[in-house]
Design an enzyme around this catalytic site. Structure first.
Site, short mmCIF file in Angstrom:
data_model
loop_
_atom_site.label_atom_id
_atom_site.label_comp_id
_atom_site.label_asym_id
_atom_site.label_seq_id
_atom_site.Cartn_x
_atom_site.Cartn_y
_atom_site.Cartn_z
N ARG A 1 2.25 4.10 -16.16
CA ARG A 1 2.58 3.76 -17.55
C ARG A 1 3.80 4.55 -18.01
O ARG A 1 4.66 4.04 -18.74
CB ARG A 1 1.40 4.05 -18.47
CG ARG A 1 0.19 3.19 -18.18
CD ARG A 1 0.21 1.90 -18.94
NE ARG A 1 -1.02 1.15 -18.70
CZ ARG A 1 -1.06 -0.01 -18.08
NH1 ARG A 1 0.04 -0.58 -17.63
NH2 ARG A 1 -2.19 -0.63 -17.90
N ARG B 1 0.83 -1.20 0.00
CA ARG B 1 0.00 0.00 0.00
C ARG B 1 0.87 1.24 0.00
O ARG B 1 2.01 1.23 0.41
CB ARG B 1 -0.87 0.02 1.26
CG ARG B 1 -2.01 -0.97 1.29
CD ARG B 1 -3.13 -0.63 0.32
NE ARG B 1 -3.45 0.78 0.27
CZ ARG B 1 -4.36 1.39 1.01
NH1 ARG B 1 -5.06 0.72 1.90
NH2 ARG B 1 -4.59 2.68 0.88
N ARG C 1 -2.01 6.18 8.21
CA ARG C 1 -1.67 4.86 8.77
C ARG C 1 -0.56 5.01 9.81
O ARG C 1 0.59 4.67 9.56
CB ARG C 1 -1.20 3.92 7.65
CG ARG C 1 -2.27 3.44 6.69
CD ARG C 1 -3.34 2.58 7.34
NE ARG C 1 -2.83 1.45 8.08
CZ ARG C 1 -2.74 0.21 7.60
NH1 ARG C 1 -3.11 -0.06 6.39
NH2 ARG C 1 -2.26 -0.76 8.35
N GLU D 1 -11.87 7.68 -4.76
CA GLU D 1 -11.96 7.38 -3.33
C GLU D 1 -13.31 7.86 -2.81
O GLU D 1 -13.91 8.79 -3.36
CB GLU D 1 -10.82 8.11 -2.60
CG GLU D 1 -10.58 7.66 -1.20
CD GLU D 1 -9.94 6.29 -1.10
OE1 GLU D 1 -10.27 5.59 -0.12
OE2 GLU D 1 -9.13 5.91 -1.95
N ARG E 1 -3.90 7.15 -3.71
CA ARG E 1 -3.53 5.93 -2.99
C ARG E 1 -3.28 4.82 -4.00
O ARG E 1 -3.84 4.85 -5.10
CB ARG E 1 -4.67 5.50 -2.05
CG ARG E 1 -4.90 6.43 -0.88
CD ARG E 1 -6.16 5.99 -0.12
NE ARG E 1 -6.36 6.75 1.10
CZ ARG E 1 -7.02 7.91 1.18
NH1 ARG E 1 -7.53 8.45 0.09
NH2 ARG E 1 -7.18 8.50 2.34
N TYR F 1 4.16 5.94 2.53
CA TYR F 1 3.26 7.08 2.73
C TYR F 1 4.08 8.36 2.65
O TYR F 1 4.94 8.60 3.50
CB TYR F 1 2.51 6.94 4.06
CG TYR F 1 1.52 5.80 3.98
CD1 TYR F 1 0.20 6.05 3.60
CD2 TYR F 1 1.90 4.49 4.18
CE1 TYR F 1 -0.71 5.01 3.46
CE2 TYR F 1 1.01 3.45 4.04
CZ TYR F 1 -0.29 3.72 3.68
OH TYR F 1 -1.18 2.68 3.52
N CYS G 1 -8.00 2.62 -12.08
CA CYS G 1 -8.18 3.84 -11.30
C CYS G 1 -9.64 3.91 -10.83
O CYS G 1 -10.54 3.48 -11.54
CB CYS G 1 -7.90 5.09 -12.13
SG CYS G 1 -6.18 5.31 -12.56
#
Length: 123
Positions: free
Chosen positions: A63, A7, A115, A77, A89, A107, A74
């Site tokens: 890409r 992540r 997080r 959110e 993210r 992050y 894609c």
């Protein structure tokens, strides 16, 4: 080899295509580097952007790094009141010998607050 999910997130200052592509590419490169991965190790990548980002598709940045034969998707959110704005993210599925505990999630640019349990030296 095991399949693991990595992540990551990054925050933008403004919704401009060049800036979005630059920050997303930086994030993807950091995920690869911090986990000793190459593009050949990547199985698929799911990218999301907060609803206030509309200038470009984050997948275009991936890409642009030459990762052209990996399925990318894609999505927007969820628009949660009070959520951090201008965030991209990603969740990359990869082949790696690393254990789940050895995966280094990434992050950047203030997103470590998303997080705290994964906080490292990402700033």
């Amino acid at each position: 080899m095991r399949v693991r999910a990595v992540r990551g997130a990054t925050q933008l200052e403004v919704d401009e295509a060049e800036h979005l592509l630059e920050r997303t590419a930086e994030l993807m490169q950091a995920v690869l580097k911090r986990n000793d991965l190459t593009a050949d190790d990547v199985i698929s990548i799911f990218l999301t952007a907060t609803p206030d980002l509309r200038s470009a598709f984050p997948a275009a940045a991936v890409r642009g790094l030459g990762i052209t034969d990996v399925p990318l998707m894609c999505a927007q959110e969820m628009d949660v009141h009070g959520a951090m704005p201008r965030v991209v993210r990603l969740m990359a599925h990869v082949q790696t010998p690393r254990t789940r505990d050895d995966i280094r999630h990434v992050y950047l640019h203030g997103t470590t607050v998303l997080r705290d349990d994964l906080r490292e030296d990402d700033e």
